[in-house]
Design a protein around this motif. Structure first.
Motif, PDB file in Angstrom:
ATOM      1  N   ASN A  34       0.810  -1.216   0.000  1.00  0.00           N
ATOM      2  CA  ASN A  34       0.000   0.000   0.000  1.00  0.00           C
ATOM      3  C   ASN A  34       0.849   1.275   0.000  1.00  0.00           C
ATOM      4  N   GLN A  47       2.960   7.680  -1.617  1.00  0.00           N
ATOM      5  CA  GLN A  47       1.561   7.393  -1.909  1.00  0.00           C
ATOM      6  C   GLN A  47       1.068   6.267  -1.014  1.00  0.00           C
ATOM      7  N   VAL A  49      -1.715   3.821  -1.036  1.00  0.00           N
ATOM      8  CA  VAL A  49      -2.539   3.323  -2.130  1.00  0.00           C
ATOM      9  C   VAL A  49      -3.423   2.179  -1.656  1.00  0.00           C
ATOM     10  N   LEU A 142      -3.792   6.193 -11.241  1.00  0.00           N
ATOM     11  CA  LEU A 142      -2.468   5.586 -11.203  1.00  0.00           C
ATOM     12  C   LEU A 142      -2.333   4.563 -12.330  1.00  0.00           C
ATOM     13  N   SER A 151      -6.302   0.414  -6.762  1.00  0.00           N
ATOM     14  CA  SER A 151      -5.027   1.136  -6.628  1.00  0.00           C
ATOM     15  C   SER A 151      -5.097   2.581  -7.096  1.00  0.00           C
ATOM     16  N   ARG A 154      -6.051   6.729  -3.630  1.00  0.00           N
ATOM     17  CA  ARG A 154      -4.812   6.950  -2.879  1.00  0.00           C
ATOM     18  C   ARG A 154      -4.734   8.374  -2.357  1.00  0.00           C
ATOM     19  N   SER A 156      -1.624  11.078  -1.962  1.00  0.00           N
ATOM     20  CA  SER A 156      -0.231  11.369  -2.314  1.00  0.00           C
ATOM     21  C   SER A 156       0.278  12.476  -1.414  1.00  0.00           C
TER      22      SER A 156
END
Length: 174
Positions: A34, A47, A49, A142, A151, A154, A156
């Motif tokens: 992750n 990140q 994720v 992503l 995914s 997320r 960032s």
């Protein structure tokens, strides 16, 4: 020139410190997929994720799950120790399950980015370290080939690569 030389070392040290902090958490092994650390032209991008079966936030929620909160709390002292400002951006997948009247993916990802900022702030990161808190909704997946992948959801956290600001009244060359 000295700051240009120090930058790569500073980001490498920060990345190593983050990895070390996370290794001290026994539950991190299941979350290692992750976390994505990447040095970019803009700085060190961290990140958090979502992975299938392992989310950072519950579906439709702006409250970080307990493991997400612990990850952010572990990051705080390292971020605090750096001179760089940070930018936090929320992203999501293309699933429209979270929309309510007047509340959509833009609001959701903005609120999640702000929730991450609050955890970092409550864990000691000074408010003046935050450059921006932004929302990208599903506009920058992503994995663009599959905008519905978990995914793509997320947060960032960009430790910005920038020239330090000059203090008011400071004279160059003195």
């Amino acid at each position: 020139e000295k700051t240009d030389i120090d930058k790569p070392r500073q980001f490498a040290t920060a990345a190593a410190s983050l990895r070390q902090a996370w290794q001290e958490m026994p539950e991190i092994t299941e979350l290692s997929d992750n976390i994505v650390l990447e040095e970019t032209p803009d700085g060190l991008n961290i990140q958090l994720v979502d992975q299938e079966g392992r989310a950072m936030f519950a579906p439709g929620s702006i409250k970080p799950l307990p493991h997400t909160k612990r990850l952010l709390q572990k990051m705080a002292p390292i971020i605090k120790s750096l001179p760089n400002r940070i930018k936090i951006t929320g992203h999501t997948d293309a699933t429209k399950l979270y929309t309510k009247d007047g509340y959509g993916l833009w609001e959701l990802t903005s609120d999640r980015a702000n929730a991450a900022r609050r955890v970092l702030s409550n864990s000691g990161v000074p408010e003046n370290k935050f450059y921006a808190v932004t929302s990208k909704a599903d506009s920058e997946p992503l994995f663009p080939e599959d905008a519905f992948l978990a995914s793509n959801r997320r947060i960032s956290i960009l430790i910005m690569k920038e020239v330090p600001p000059i203090a008011p009244g400071h004279k160059l060359g003195n």
